[in-house]
Write a protein that holds these residues in place. Structure first.
Motif, mmCIF file in Angstrom:
data_model
loop_
_atom_site.group_PDB
_atom_site.id
_atom_site.type_symbol
_atom_site.label_atom_id
_atom_site.label_comp_id
_atom_site.label_asym_id
_atom_site.label_seq_id
_atom_site.Cartn_x
_atom_site.Cartn_y
_atom_site.Cartn_z
ATOM 1 N N ARG A 234 -3.796 -6.205 11.504
ATOM 2 C CA ARG A 234 -2.483 -5.846 10.959
ATOM 3 C C ARG A 234 -1.415 -6.335 11.924
ATOM 4 O O ARG A 234 -1.602 -6.276 13.142
ATOM 5 C CB ARG A 234 -2.378 -4.332 10.774
ATOM 6 N N PHE A 235 -0.313 -6.830 11.385
ATOM 7 C CA PHE A 235 0.828 -7.165 12.225
ATOM 8 C C PHE A 235 2.115 -6.884 11.469
ATOM 9 O O PHE A 235 2.114 -6.736 10.242
ATOM 10 C CB PHE A 235 0.769 -8.615 12.718
ATOM 11 N N ASP A 236 3.213 -6.793 12.210
ATOM 12 C CA ASP A 236 4.510 -6.442 11.632
ATOM 13 C C ASP A 236 5.472 -7.608 11.825
ATOM 14 O O ASP A 236 5.952 -7.845 12.938
ATOM 15 C CB ASP A 236 5.066 -5.189 12.314
ATOM 16 N N PRO A 237 5.790 -8.364 10.761
ATOM 17 C CA PRO A 237 6.715 -9.494 10.897
ATOM 18 C C PRO A 237 8.087 -9.103 11.416
ATOM 19 O O PRO A 237 8.778 -9.913 12.034
ATOM 20 C CB PRO A 237 6.811 -10.043 9.462
ATOM 21 N N GLU A 238 8.497 -7.860 11.186
ATOM 22 C CA GLU A 238 9.827 -7.433 11.616
ATOM 23 C C GLU A 238 9.971 -7.372 13.130
ATOM 24 O O GLU A 238 11.088 -7.273 13.647
ATOM 25 C CB GLU A 238 10.169 -6.082 10.993
ATOM 26 N N VAL B 122 12.341 -8.014 5.097
ATOM 27 C CA VAL B 122 11.075 -7.287 5.046
ATOM 28 C C VAL B 122 10.083 -8.091 4.220
ATOM 29 O O VAL B 122 10.359 -8.465 3.075
ATOM 30 C CB VAL B 122 11.271 -5.891 4.427
ATOM 31 N N CYS B 123 8.923 -8.356 4.810
ATOM 32 C CA CYS B 123 7.927 -9.230 4.184
ATOM 33 C C CYS B 123 6.628 -8.486 3.918
ATOM 34 O O CYS B 123 6.298 -7.505 4.583
ATOM 35 C CB CYS B 123 7.600 -10.414 5.092
ATOM 36 N N GLY B 124 5.883 -9.008 2.966
ATOM 37 C CA GLY B 124 4.508 -8.598 2.762
ATOM 38 C C GLY B 124 3.616 -9.826 2.758
ATOM 39 O O GLY B 124 4.059 -10.940 2.459
ATOM 40 N N GLN C 152 0.846 -1.184 0.000
ATOM 41 C CA GLN C 152 0.000 0.000 0.000
ATOM 42 C C GLN C 152 0.885 1.239 0.000
ATOM 43 O O GLN C 152 1.990 1.229 0.526
ATOM 44 C CB GLN C 152 -0.959 0.017 1.192
ATOM 45 N N GLY C 153 0.393 2.302 -0.626
ATOM 46 C CA GLY C 153 1.166 3.533 -0.690
ATOM 47 C C GLY C 153 0.569 4.502 -1.674
ATOM 48 O O GLY C 153 -0.606 4.428 -2.032
ATOM 49 N N LYS C 154 1.405 5.413 -2.157
ATOM 50 C CA LYS C 154 0.947 6.458 -3.063
ATOM 51 C C LYS C 154 0.892 5.996 -4.512
ATOM 52 O O LYS C 154 0.109 6.501 -5.311
ATOM 53 C CB LYS C 154 1.868 7.675 -2.950
ATOM 54 N N GLU D 214 4.842 0.623 0.668
ATOM 55 C CA GLU D 214 5.485 -0.198 1.688
ATOM 56 C C GLU D 214 4.831 -1.569 1.701
ATOM 57 O O GLU D 214 3.656 -1.721 1.379
ATOM 58 C CB GLU D 214 5.374 0.444 3.074
ATOM 59 N N TYR D 215 5.641 -2.581 2.053
ATOM 60 C CA TYR D 215 5.097 -3.919 2.245
ATOM 61 C C TYR D 215 4.369 -3.950 3.582
ATOM 62 O O TYR D 215 4.877 -3.459 4.601
ATOM 63 C CB TYR D 215 6.202 -4.964 2.231
ATOM 64 N N VAL D 216 3.187 -4.550 3.592
ATOM 65 C CA VAL D 216 2.391 -4.630 4.811
ATOM 66 C C VAL D 216 1.804 -6.026 4.954
ATOM 67 O O VAL D 216 1.770 -6.817 4.005
ATOM 68 C CB VAL D 216 1.248 -3.582 4.814
ATOM 69 N N CYS D 217 1.338 -6.310 6.146
ATOM 70 C CA CYS D 217 0.580 -7.535 6.442
ATOM 71 C C CYS D 217 -0.709 -7.069 7.101
ATOM 72 O O CYS D 217 -0.789 -6.918 8.320
ATOM 73 C CB CYS D 217 1.373 -8.468 7.356
ATOM 74 N N ARG D 218 -1.676 -6.813 6.273
ATOM 75 C CA ARG D 218 -2.908 -6.156 6.715
ATOM 76 C C ARG D 218 -4.110 -6.899 6.159
ATOM 77 O O ARG D 218 -4.047 -7.461 5.058
ATOM 78 C CB ARG D 218 -2.909 -4.703 6.225
ATOM 79 N N VAL D 219 -5.216 -6.897 6.905
ATOM 80 C CA VAL D 219 -6.444 -7.568 6.478
ATOM 81 C C VAL D 219 -7.607 -6.598 6.592
ATOM 82 O O VAL D 219 -7.804 -5.958 7.638
ATOM 83 C CB VAL D 219 -6.727 -8.826 7.324
ATOM 84 N N VAL D 220 -8.371 -6.488 5.511
ATOM 85 C CA VAL D 220 -9.632 -5.753 5.542
ATOM 86 C C VAL D 220 -10.733 -6.740 5.175
ATOM 87 O O VAL D 220 -10.475 -7.776 4.554
ATOM 88 C CB VAL D 220 -9.631 -4.548 4.573
ATOM 89 N N GLY D 221 -11.960 -6.432 5.555
ATOM 90 C CA GLY D 221 -13.016 -7.383 5.232
ATOM 91 C C GLY D 221 -14.391 -6.910 5.636
ATOM 92 O O GLY D 221 -14.567 -5.822 6.187
ATOM 93 N N ALA D 222 -15.381 -7.757 5.344
ATOM 94 C CA ALA D 222 -16.773 -7.464 5.653
ATOM 95 C C ALA D 222 -17.551 -8.766 5.718
ATOM 96 O O ALA D 222 -17.130 -9.786 5.163
ATOM 97 C CB ALA D 222 -17.388 -6.543 4.598
#
Length: 347
Positions: A223-227, A235-237, A186-188, A194-202
């Motif tokens: 969301r969590f940060d593997p680092e 760095v992971c996504g 996610q980014g501009k 940036e690489y992220v580990c994020r979950v969205v949902g419904a």
């Protein structure tokens, strides 16, 4: 610690050796999505596989060891399935009756429909891909793609650019299901993220006619940060989500593609968590190998399927990397081959 044992490594020919596209370029197998439908594996490459009789989505039987039988390979050639581009993950609905497939949603044209193929969520009844339909399409007739869903993802993620690489459906609190989208980038912009580990949902429901509708707003869920984990060296996504209905838990795959000391490095990690921990926003557990060290894949782990209560199938999308490492005694794979690993999970 949950540990994993390697039961088997191998490669799967996804199309004939030497296949080329219309421009004469060699076609490369880049398997990024896989699900087990209870009888066979359904896989997809995030790049098109040319040929009227082929598509980027195909199915294979598995033997008693969990290995795919390439002699049984069948392509899904329904127009909607061939139309969607850049598949990133599959899932079964929480009741196991339908297959869901998502593309990356990582590009859209502002002034035309030229890139709509990259914005699809598809659904079909288990075992009947001929009945495939698009989820949350644009309300205008003749405009293809899950464009209403894209607008909802825009609002939930909140950045101009993002890339979806995970998909899972878990039981909901109200007799329906909760559909999870895993965000890797996610980014501009596609070159400023940036690489992220994020979950969205419904929450969602599937009608008797097989249409999936969302019953509340898409929102950020996790969301969590593997680092934060000392054993994670890169760095992971997020690269895949998978619900395990046998053990009522959620698996997450993360992968990395980086350069260190002038050498390109690829690989990944496997994570597991209970649904209660997911709901509470707790960190997942990093899966270990037989020695108790972190299980670090030597290939870019992009697809994950639950075969049964104790075994997982991991598919790798190594892009243009042809090295096989421990997967095979050969130094390099054919471009038509996708490497994989079968794991046994030990509590």
């Amino acid at each position: 610690m949950t540990r994993a044992r390697v039961l088997a490594h191998g490669t799967l020919h996804c199309f004939p050796i030497g296949l080329r596209d219309a421009q004469g370029n060699p076609v490369n197998a880049e398997v990024s999505a896989v699900v087990h439908d209870g009888e066979r594996l359904i896989l997809a490459s995030d790049k098109p596989i040319p040929g009227e009789e082929r598509s980027a989505v195909f199915a294979v039987d598995v033997d008693g060891e969990g290995r795919p039988d390439e002699a049984s390979l069948v392509y899904f050639t329904q127009p909607l399935i061939k139309q969607a581009t850049k598949y990133e993950d599959f899932a079964l609905t929480a009741d196991g009756r339908h297959v869901l497939a998502t593309t990356g949603f990582d590009r859209i044209a502002e002034d035309s429909h030229a890139l709509n193929a990259y914005n699809h969520l598809l659904i079909w009844p288990l075992g009947n891909p001929d009945a495939v339909s698009v989820v949350d399409p644009d309300p205008r007739d003749g405009v293809e793609g899950s464009l209403e869903l894209r607008a909802k993802l825009d609002a939930a993620i909140g950045t101009p650019y993002y890339k979806i690489e995970g998909l899972a459906a878990i039981p909901g609190e109200r007799g329906d299901g909760l559909l999870l989208f895993g965000v890797r980038e996610q980014g501009k912009h596609h070159d400023n993220f940036e690489y992220v580990c994020r979950v969205v949902g419904a929450h969602y429901r599937v009608s008797a006619a097989g249409n999936l509708t969302f019953v509340d707003e898409l929102r950020s869920l996790y969301r969590f940060d593997p680092e934060r984990f000392e054993a994670v060296r890169h760095v992971c996504g997020l690269s895949s989500l998978e619900y395990d209905p046998y053990n009522h838990r959620l698996y997450l795959l993360t992968s990395f593609e980086t350069e260190q000391d002038g050498v390109e490095r690829i690989g990944g990690y496997l994570w597991v968590m209970s649904l209660d921990d997911f709901t509470a926003g707790r960190e997942p557990q990093l899966v270990g190998d037989e020695s108790g060290a972190a299980l670090e894949f030597e290939h870019k782990a992009e697809g994950l399927a639950v075969l049964d209560a104790a075994r997982l199938f991991v598919a790798y999308d190594n892009d243009r990397h042809l090295g096989l490492g421990a997967i095979d005694a050969r130094d390099e794979r054919h471009a038509s081959e996708a490497p994989y690993t079968v794991l046994a999970m030990d509590a």
